[in-house]
Design an enzyme around this catalytic site. Structure first.
Site, PDB file in Angstrom:
ATOM      1  N   ARG A   1      38.628  25.394  42.819  1.00 34.52           N
ATOM      2  CA  ARG A   1      38.288  25.973  41.520  1.00 34.52           C
ATOM      3  C   ARG A   1      37.838  24.903  40.516  1.00 34.52           C
ATOM      4  NH1 ARG A   1      40.338  31.149  41.415  1.00 34.52           N
ATOM      5  NH2 ARG A   1      38.630  31.395  40.005  1.00 34.52           N
TER       6      ARG A   1
ATOM      7  N   ARG B   1      36.210  27.523  34.980  1.00 40.44           N
ATOM      8  CA  ARG B   1      37.566  27.371  34.459  1.00 40.44           C
ATOM      9  C   ARG B   1      37.663  26.437  33.275  1.00 40.44           C
ATOM     10  NH1 ARG B   1      42.391  28.936  38.206  1.00 40.44           N
ATOM     11  NH2 ARG B   1      41.663  31.069  38.241  1.00 40.44           N
TER      12      ARG B   1
ATOM     13  N   ARG C   1      28.282  30.147  30.347  1.00 40.58           N
ATOM     14  CA  ARG C   1      28.673  31.499  30.730  1.00 40.58           C
ATOM     15  C   ARG C   1      28.691  32.482  29.559  1.00 40.58           C
ATOM     16  NH1 ARG C   1      32.284  33.336  34.078  1.00 40.58           N
ATOM     17  NH2 ARG C   1      31.852  35.155  32.819  1.00 40.58           N
TER      18      ARG C   1
ATOM     19  N   ASP D   1      32.292  34.102  44.188  1.00 41.38           N
ATOM     20  CA  ASP D   1      33.652  34.629  44.202  1.00 41.38           C
ATOM     21  C   ASP D   1      33.890  35.320  45.541  1.00 41.38           C
ATOM     22  OD1 ASP D   1      36.085  35.082  42.259  1.00 41.38           O
ATOM     23  OD2 ASP D   1      35.888  36.887  43.480  1.00 41.38           O
TER      24      ASP D   1
ATOM     25  N   TYR E   1      42.538  43.152  47.532  1.00 41.75           N
ATOM     26  CA  TYR E   1      41.791  43.663  46.366  1.00 41.75           C
ATOM     27  C   TYR E   1      41.246  45.057  46.632  1.00 41.75           C
ATOM     28  CZ  TYR E   1      42.319  39.133  44.216  1.00 41.75           C
ATOM     29  OH  TYR E   1      42.862  38.013  43.653  1.00 41.75           O
TER      30      TYR E   1
HETATM   31  O1  CP3 Z   1      35.458  26.089  41.955  1.00 41.20           O
HETATM   32  C1  CP3 Z   1      35.305  27.294  41.772  1.00 41.20           C
HETATM   33  O2  CP3 Z   1      35.964  27.970  40.946  1.00 41.20           O
HETATM   34  C2  CP3 Z   1      34.215  27.922  42.598  1.00 41.20           C
HETATM   35  C3  CP3 Z   1      34.067  29.325  42.498  1.00 41.20           C
HETATM   36  C4  CP3 Z   1      35.210  30.255  42.811  1.00 41.20           C
HETATM   37  C5  CP3 Z   1      35.529  31.368  41.976  1.00 41.20           C
HETATM   38  N1  CP3 Z   1      36.429  32.138  42.637  1.00 41.20           N
HETATM   39  C6  CP3 Z   1      34.926  31.622  40.657  1.00 41.20           C
HETATM   40  C7  CP3 Z   1      35.662  32.478  39.694  1.00 41.20           C
HETATM   41  C8  CP3 Z   1      36.027  30.320  43.942  1.00 41.20           C
HETATM   42  C9  CP3 Z   1      36.151  29.354  45.097  1.00 41.20           C
HETATM   43  C10 CP3 Z   1      36.780  31.541  43.826  1.00 41.20           C
HETATM   44  C11 CP3 Z   1      37.686  32.019  44.873  1.00 41.20           C
HETATM   45  C12 CP3 Z   1      38.612  33.115  44.574  1.00 41.20           C
HETATM   46  N2  CP3 Z   1      38.392  34.229  43.810  1.00 41.20           N
HETATM   47  C13 CP3 Z   1      39.880  33.243  45.158  1.00 41.20           C
HETATM   48  C14 CP3 Z   1      40.470  32.263  46.124  1.00 41.20           C
HETATM   49  C15 CP3 Z   1      40.858  31.023  45.444  1.00 41.20           C
HETATM   50  C16 CP3 Z   1      42.220  31.011  44.850  1.00 41.20           C
HETATM   51  O3  CP3 Z   1      42.312  30.686  43.646  1.00 41.20           O
HETATM   52  O4  CP3 Z   1      43.190  31.287  45.550  1.00 41.20           O
HETATM   53  C17 CP3 Z   1      40.452  34.427  44.682  1.00 41.20           C
HETATM   54  C18 CP3 Z   1      41.831  34.945  45.032  1.00 41.20           C
HETATM   55  C19 CP3 Z   1      39.502  35.058  43.839  1.00 41.20           C
HETATM   56  C20 CP3 Z   1      39.620  36.348  43.124  1.00 41.20           C
HETATM   57  C21 CP3 Z   1      39.531  36.100  41.663  1.00 41.20           C
HETATM   58  N3  CP3 Z   1      38.337  35.990  40.976  1.00 41.20           N
HETATM   59  C22 CP3 Z   1      40.583  35.853  40.759  1.00 41.20           C
HETATM   60  C23 CP3 Z   1      42.054  35.896  41.097  1.00 41.20           C
HETATM   61  C24 CP3 Z   1      40.003  35.565  39.505  1.00 41.20           C
HETATM   62  C25 CP3 Z   1      40.713  35.072  38.275  1.00 41.20           C
HETATM   63  C26 CP3 Z   1      40.842  36.014  37.157  1.00 41.20           C
HETATM   64  C27 CP3 Z   1      40.968  35.178  35.882  1.00 41.20           C
HETATM   65  O5  CP3 Z   1      40.133  35.397  34.979  1.00 41.20           O
HETATM   66  O6  CP3 Z   1      41.823  34.278  35.829  1.00 41.20           O
HETATM   67  C28 CP3 Z   1      38.597  35.665  39.666  1.00 41.20           C
HETATM   68  C29 CP3 Z   1      37.567  35.439  38.644  1.00 41.20           C
HETATM   69  C30 CP3 Z   1      36.823  34.163  38.777  1.00 41.20           C
HETATM   70  N4  CP3 Z   1      36.318  33.648  39.941  1.00 41.20           N
HETATM   71  C31 CP3 Z   1      36.493  33.295  37.709  1.00 41.20           C
HETATM   72  C32 CP3 Z   1      35.757  32.231  38.282  1.00 41.20           C
HETATM   73  C33 CP3 Z   1      35.129  31.072  37.551  1.00 41.20           C
HETATM   74  C34 CP3 Z   1      36.839  33.529  36.231  1.00 41.20           C
HETATM   75  C35 CP3 Z   1      35.930  34.588  35.714  1.00 41.20           C
HETATM   76  C36 CP3 Z   1      35.446  34.351  34.327  1.00 41.20           C
HETATM   77  O7  CP3 Z   1      35.365  33.182  33.885  1.00 41.20           O
HETATM   78  O8  CP3 Z   1      35.080  35.367  33.706  1.00 41.20           O
END
Ligand code: CP3
Length: 352
Positions: A36, A40, A49, A85, A160
């Protein structure tokens, strides 16, 4: 005469510390990247974004390229992780879902029956032309830095789809697994095929390693993981093994099933921070490992964080290959300067 630059870059990627470690070969320094790392905590990410939804941003190659490159520029990490994602492939094939800010993926009509599973189409490269374009562009921009493609593992994606959103207990998912074995098998088979196809698109476009995220597999008993989940993850990893790229397999809270996760066929097993890396290495016997600094250590004084990083590096020497990482993803409130200090320190302290 002159070899084309693309060949030079491809050779440099193949010879990078990250891919050498993933193959268990000697390295000039321990490679490091952060789960991640894209998005973030980076202010440049939050700016770019603004006004674009998460899923829309994943479908725009210019945004995907820029966001994926941001942490590589800022930290000098040894690998990029593709900005996407785990639910993006579902969105691409037409499943009605959204990523709600601060919540996570939300699915409009949760999957419960065989008919629900049958209604989910298979994924073909035609569903995700923007992925091919983004990866192709990125590989050109990254030069000698490898790109990691990724997908969700069947259990984590199933959670999910069945819960309809994020869940702590995964109770509906496990109830389906316990009570409707035919629906479970159909669903896991379907997701395994989708994740495989999604990873194959990324590798075909130039991703040089993949990570299969089974983030929530730690919710399962050993017996249930082995019987109801492992075979499907094994299918995904086996199919990608035929492409020749190294495969990383990771989940959270997986100390009790780490050996089984290794048996799924990955080249590298990700270890979460709850397990000491020495124990993790013993459990995956003979495989390369990735991890596993507690992600909250970035909030400790820098010298404490670096001292703990040294302990992880020292433990990692017992494995045939070690890729330094956090034990789970970067926490959103992380100070990027701490990750920069951590990256530099890992490089300096491990230089051989
Ligand atoms: O380095 C990176 O972040 C690369 C991209 C990436 C995202 N999601 C972008 C994202 C990766 C590798 C993921 C994987 C992912 N997504 C996982 C496995 C990784 C882990 O953390 O265990 C899981 C379980 C998800 C499902 C998911 N998507 C979750 C739990 C969330 C978080 C919700 C939150 O807002 O905290 C997301 C959303 C998400 N995926 C964001 C990003 C940058 C945030 C969305 C936003 O900024 O609006």
């Amino acid at each position: 005469m002159q070899a084309p630059t693309t060949t030079n870059a491809a050779d440099a990627v193949r010879d990078s510390a990250f891919l050498r470690a993933a193959r268990g070969e000697p390295v000039p320094h321990t490679p490091v990247w952060f789960m991640r790392q894209a998005g973030r905590s980076l202010p440049e990410y939050l700016r770019i974004r603004e006004g674009v939804s998460m899923l829309d941003s994943c479908m725009q190659p210019d945004l995907v390229t820029e966001i994926t490159l941001q942490p590589v520029r800022r930290y000098g990490v040894d690998a990029a992780i593709f900005f996407s994602d785990i639910v993006l492939p579902l969105k691409a094939i037409g499943v009605d879902l959204d990523i709600v800010p601060g919540v996570g993926p939300v699915v409009a009509s949760p999957v419960r029956t065989l008919a629900d599973v049958a209604a989910i189409p298979d994924l073909t490269p035609e569903h995700v032309p923007f992925i091919t374009e983004s990866v192709t562009r990125l590989v050109g921009e990254l030069g000698s830095t490898p790109l990691i493609g990724f997908a969700g593992a069947p259990f984590t994606v199933a959670s999910y789809l069945v819960e309809g959103g994020p869940s702590k207990e995964h109770a509906k998912t496990k109830a389906l697994m316990f009570g409707a074995p035919d629906v479970w098998a159909a669903l896991m088979t379907k997701i395994a095929a989708i994740s495989t196809a999604y990873l194959e698109v990324q590798v075909a476009a130039g991703a040089s390693a993949i990570q299969l995220f089974d983030s929530w597999a730690g919710a399962l008993t050993r017996a249930d993981y082995q019987a109801q989940v492992l075979p499907y993850s094994t299918d995904v990893l086996g199919a990608i093994g035929r492409t020749g790229v190294p495969r990383i397999h990771f989940g959270v809270g997986t100390g009790e099933i780490l050996d089984l996760m290794g048996q799924a066929g990955a080249d590298v097993v990700g270890v979460d921070w709850r397990v000491s890396l020495a124990d993790g290495i013993a459990r995956v016997g003979g495989r390369c490992v990735q991890g596993n600094l507690d992600p909250t250590l970035v909030f400790a004084p820098t010298e404490v964080m670096l001292e703990r990083a040294d302990q992880v590096l020292a433990a990692g020497r017992a494995a045939p290959g070690h890729i330094f990482n956090l034990g789970h993803g970067v926490i959103p409130s992380t100070d990027p300067d701490q990750l920069k200090r951590l990256t530099d320190h890992v490089h300096e302290a491990s230089a051989r």
